[in-house]
Write a protein that holds these residues in place. Structure first.
Motif, PDB file in Angstrom:
ATOM      1  N   LEU A 136       0.911  -1.183   0.154  1.00  0.00           N
ATOM      2  CA  LEU A 136      -0.123  -0.113  -0.043  1.00  0.00           C
ATOM      3  C   LEU A 136       0.872   1.522  -0.122  1.00  0.00           C
ATOM      4  O   LEU A 136       0.286   2.426   0.070  1.00  0.00           O
ATOM      5  CB  LEU A 136      -1.023   0.219   1.140  1.00  0.00           C
ATOM      6  CG  LEU A 136      -2.131  -1.253   1.379  1.00  0.00           C
ATOM      7  CD1 LEU A 136      -2.621  -1.167   2.634  1.00  0.00           C
ATOM      8  CD2 LEU A 136      -2.843  -1.201   0.106  1.00  0.00           C
ATOM      9  N   GLY A 137       2.115   0.938   0.023  1.00  0.00           N
ATOM     10  CA  GLY A 137       3.054   2.287   0.241  1.00  0.00           C
ATOM     11  C   GLY A 137       3.449   2.698   1.374  1.00  0.00           C
ATOM     12  O   GLY A 137       3.938   3.828   1.338  1.00  0.00           O
ATOM     13  N   VAL A 138       2.959   2.056   2.474  1.00  0.00           N
ATOM     14  CA  VAL A 138       3.231   2.450   3.835  1.00  0.00           C
ATOM     15  C   VAL A 138       4.798   2.106   4.040  1.00  0.00           C
ATOM     16  O   VAL A 138       5.291   1.156   3.701  1.00  0.00           O
ATOM     17  CB  VAL A 138       2.470   1.463   4.831  1.00  0.00           C
ATOM     18  CG1 VAL A 138       2.861   2.201   6.212  1.00  0.00           C
ATOM     19  CG2 VAL A 138       0.966   2.105   4.718  1.00  0.00           C
ATOM     20  N   HIS A 139       5.403   3.378   4.412  1.00  0.00           N
ATOM     21  CA  HIS A 139       6.953   3.337   4.538  1.00  0.00           C
ATOM     22  C   HIS A 139       7.134   2.551   6.042  1.00  0.00           C
ATOM     23  O   HIS A 139       6.883   3.377   7.221  1.00  0.00           O
ATOM     24  CB  HIS A 139       7.505   4.770   4.616  1.00  0.00           C
ATOM     25  CG  HIS A 139       8.829   4.622   4.548  1.00  0.00           C
ATOM     26  ND1 HIS A 139       9.650   6.001   4.466  1.00  0.00           N
ATOM     27  CD2 HIS A 139      10.033   3.917   4.512  1.00  0.00           C
ATOM     28  CE1 HIS A 139      10.805   5.734   4.332  1.00  0.00           C
ATOM     29  NE2 HIS A 139      11.010   4.469   4.289  1.00  0.00           N
ATOM     30  N   ILE A 140       7.722   1.334   6.168  1.00  0.00           N
ATOM     31  CA  ILE A 140       7.945   0.535   7.301  1.00  0.00           C
ATOM     32  C   ILE A 140       9.343   0.713   7.807  1.00  0.00           C
ATOM     33  O   ILE A 140       9.433   0.976   9.099  1.00  0.00           O
ATOM     34  CB  ILE A 140       7.769  -0.803   6.861  1.00  0.00           C
ATOM     35  CG1 ILE A 140       6.412  -1.015   6.529  1.00  0.00           C
ATOM     36  CG2 ILE A 140       8.159  -1.865   7.993  1.00  0.00           C
ATOM     37  CD1 ILE A 140       6.023  -2.494   6.044  1.00  0.00           C
ATOM     38  N   ALA A 141      10.372   0.880   7.185  1.00  0.00           N
ATOM     39  CA  ALA A 141      11.614   0.942   7.401  1.00  0.00           C
ATOM     40  C   ALA A 141      12.494   1.668   6.670  1.00  0.00           C
ATOM     41  O   ALA A 141      12.179   1.801   5.611  1.00  0.00           O
ATOM     42  CB  ALA A 141      12.255  -0.445   7.978  1.00  0.00           C
ATOM     43  N   LEU A 142      13.597   2.157   7.112  1.00  0.00           N
ATOM     44  CA  LEU A 142      14.713   2.900   6.231  1.00  0.00           C
ATOM     45  C   LEU A 142      16.011   2.288   6.590  1.00  0.00           C
ATOM     46  O   LEU A 142      16.434   2.187   8.009  1.00  0.00           O
ATOM     47  CB  LEU A 142      14.603   4.325   6.107  1.00  0.00           C
ATOM     48  CG  LEU A 142      14.833   5.338   7.249  1.00  0.00           C
ATOM     49  CD1 LEU A 142      16.087   5.525   7.437  1.00  0.00           C
ATOM     50  CD2 LEU A 142      13.856   6.394   6.936  1.00  0.00           C
ATOM     51  N   GLY A 143      17.069   2.349   6.008  1.00  0.00           N
ATOM     52  CA  GLY A 143      18.244   2.053   6.260  1.00  0.00           C
ATOM     53  C   GLY A 143      19.476   2.819   5.520  1.00  0.00           C
ATOM     54  O   GLY A 143      19.268   3.218   4.507  1.00  0.00           O
ATOM     55  N   THR A 144      20.615   2.856   6.185  1.00  0.00           N
ATOM     56  CA  THR A 144      21.913   3.196   5.508  1.00  0.00           C
ATOM     57  C   THR A 144      22.761   2.071   5.537  1.00  0.00           C
ATOM     58  O   THR A 144      23.051   1.586   6.629  1.00  0.00           O
ATOM     59  CB  THR A 144      22.323   4.390   6.002  1.00  0.00           C
ATOM     60  OG1 THR A 144      21.149   5.211   6.199  1.00  0.00           O
ATOM     61  CG2 THR A 144      23.646   5.015   5.315  1.00  0.00           C
ATOM     62  N   GLY A 145      23.725   1.796   4.506  1.00  0.00           N
ATOM     63  CA  GLY A 145      24.555   0.706   4.672  1.00  0.00           C
ATOM     64  C   GLY A 145      25.603   1.047   3.824  1.00  0.00           C
ATOM     65  O   GLY A 145      25.940   1.916   3.044  1.00  0.00           O
ATOM     66  N   THR A 146      26.784   0.905   4.694  1.00  0.00           N
ATOM     67  CA  THR A 146      28.300   0.916   4.111  1.00  0.00           C
ATOM     68  C   THR A 146      28.726  -0.510   3.572  1.00  0.00           C
ATOM     69  O   THR A 146      28.718  -1.193   4.378  1.00  0.00           O
ATOM     70  CB  THR A 146      29.144   1.626   4.976  1.00  0.00           C
ATOM     71  OG1 THR A 146      28.435   3.084   5.434  1.00  0.00           O
ATOM     72  CG2 THR A 146      30.450   2.258   4.436  1.00  0.00           C
ATOM     73  N   TYR A 147      29.256  -0.503   2.382  1.00  0.00           N
ATOM     74  CA  TYR A 147      29.595  -1.910   1.718  1.00  0.00           C
ATOM     75  C   TYR A 147      30.841  -1.586   1.053  1.00  0.00           C
ATOM     76  O   TYR A 147      31.316  -0.631   0.303  1.00  0.00           O
ATOM     77  CB  TYR A 147      28.819  -2.279   0.682  1.00  0.00           C
ATOM     78  CG  TYR A 147      27.194  -2.308   1.193  1.00  0.00           C
ATOM     79  CD1 TYR A 147      26.728  -3.584   1.685  1.00  0.00           C
ATOM     80  CD2 TYR A 147      26.455  -1.140   1.125  1.00  0.00           C
ATOM     81  CE1 TYR A 147      25.666  -3.471   2.167  1.00  0.00           C
ATOM     82  CE2 TYR A 147      25.134  -1.136   1.746  1.00  0.00           C
ATOM     83  CZ  TYR A 147      24.753  -2.501   2.127  1.00  0.00           C
ATOM     84  OH  TYR A 147      23.406  -2.758   2.617  1.00  0.00           O
ATOM     85  N   LEU A 148      32.048  -2.802   1.369  1.00  0.00           N
ATOM     86  CA  LEU A 148      33.158  -2.734   0.957  1.00  0.00           C
ATOM     87  C   LEU A 148      33.011  -3.276  -0.503  1.00  0.00           C
ATOM     88  O   LEU A 148      32.569  -4.436  -0.764  1.00  0.00           O
ATOM     89  CB  LEU A 148      34.152  -3.680   1.762  1.00  0.00           C
ATOM     90  CG  LEU A 148      35.469  -4.192   1.050  1.00  0.00           C
ATOM     91  CD1 LEU A 148      36.418  -2.784   1.398  1.00  0.00           C
ATOM     92  CD2 LEU A 148      36.056  -5.080   1.916  1.00  0.00           C
ATOM     93  N   VAL A 149      33.474  -2.474  -1.392  1.00  0.00           N
ATOM     94  CA  VAL A 149      33.445  -2.841  -2.950  1.00  0.00           C
ATOM     95  C   VAL A 149      34.617  -2.975  -3.542  1.00  0.00           C
ATOM     96  O   VAL A 149      34.723  -3.363  -4.746  1.00  0.00           O
ATOM     97  CB  VAL A 149      32.566  -2.033  -3.670  1.00  0.00           C
ATOM     98  CG1 VAL A 149      30.929  -2.075  -3.085  1.00  0.00           C
ATOM     99  CG2 VAL A 149      33.054  -0.483  -3.663  1.00  0.00           C
ATOM    100  N   GLY A 150      35.769  -2.474  -3.055  1.00  0.00           N
ATOM    101  CA  GLY A 150      37.074  -2.708  -3.856  1.00  0.00           C
ATOM    102  C   GLY A 150      38.200  -3.085  -3.107  1.00  0.00           C
ATOM    103  O   GLY A 150      38.039  -3.585  -1.587  1.00  0.00           O
TER     104      GLY A 150
END
Length: 150
Positions: A136-150
Motif C-alpha cells: 500500500l506504500g506504507v513506509h515501514i523502515a529505512l536503512g543506511t548501509g556501508t559496503y566494501l566494494v574494492g
C-alpha cells in the motif's frame, strides 16, 4: 563483458542464495541506479505473534540485501569491462561494513518492497540508502548501509 550486461546474472545469483530463497526474496528491478527486492508476507517471518508483524531481523536482512545489490551494481559501473572470473573474485570480497536500520512502523502487509539507491560510491566503499514499504506504500523502515566494494 560490459558491466550492464552482468546485472541480470547478478540478480539471478542473489535470487538463488539459499537464505534469500528461505525468506522468499526476489530481485524485481535492478539497474545501475536502483535496486528493488520484493517478498510476500509469510507466518514464518513473524516476529510478534500477537500483532502478526515482520520480525525486525527480517526487515534488517532485506534492507542489507537490497543495499548490497545496489553497491555491487555501483562498483561494476565503475569498470570498463569485466570477465566472469574477475566478477566472481570481486563479489567474493564484497561485504557489509556497517548498516543502520530505522523501524518506522510495524511490518504489516501482504507484500513488501525494498529499494536502494547509492548515496556515495568510491573505489573501496559504497554507501546506500534503503527503504522498505508494503504493497500500500506504507513506509515501514529505512536503512543506511556501508559496503566494501574494492
Amino acid at each position: 563483458m560490459q558491466p550492464d550486461t552482468l546485472l541480470p546474472f547478478l540478480a539471478e545469483v542473489f535470487d538463488q542464495m539459499p537464505f534469500n530463497r528461505l525468506l522468499g526474496l526476489k530481485v524485481t528491478a535492478f539497474s545501475a541506479d536502483k535496486a528493488e527486492v520484493r517478498f510476500d508476507f509469510s507466518p514464518q517471518l513473524v516476529g510478534n505473534p500477537v500483532q502478526q508483524i515482520l520480525h525486525g531481523g527480517v526487515i534488517a536482512t532485506v534492507l542489507d540485501t537490497v543495499g548490497g545489490i545496489m553497491a555491487i551494481a555501483s562498483a561494476l559501473r565503475r569498470l570498463n569491462s569485466v570477465e566472469h572470473e574477475v566478477l566472481v573474485a570481486k563479489m567474493g570480497k564484497m561485504s557489509t561494513i556497517d548498516m543502520r536500520s530505522d523501524y518506522l512502523r510495524p511490518g504489516r502487509g501482504s507484500e513488501f518492497i525494498a529499494t536502494a539507491e547509492v548515496i556515495r560510491a568510491g573505489n573501496k566503499v559504497c554507501v546506500c540508502r534503503m527503504e522498505l514499504h508494503n504493497e500500500l506504500g506504507v513506509h515501514i523502515a529505512l536503512g543506511t548501509g556501508t559496503y566494501l566494494v574494492g
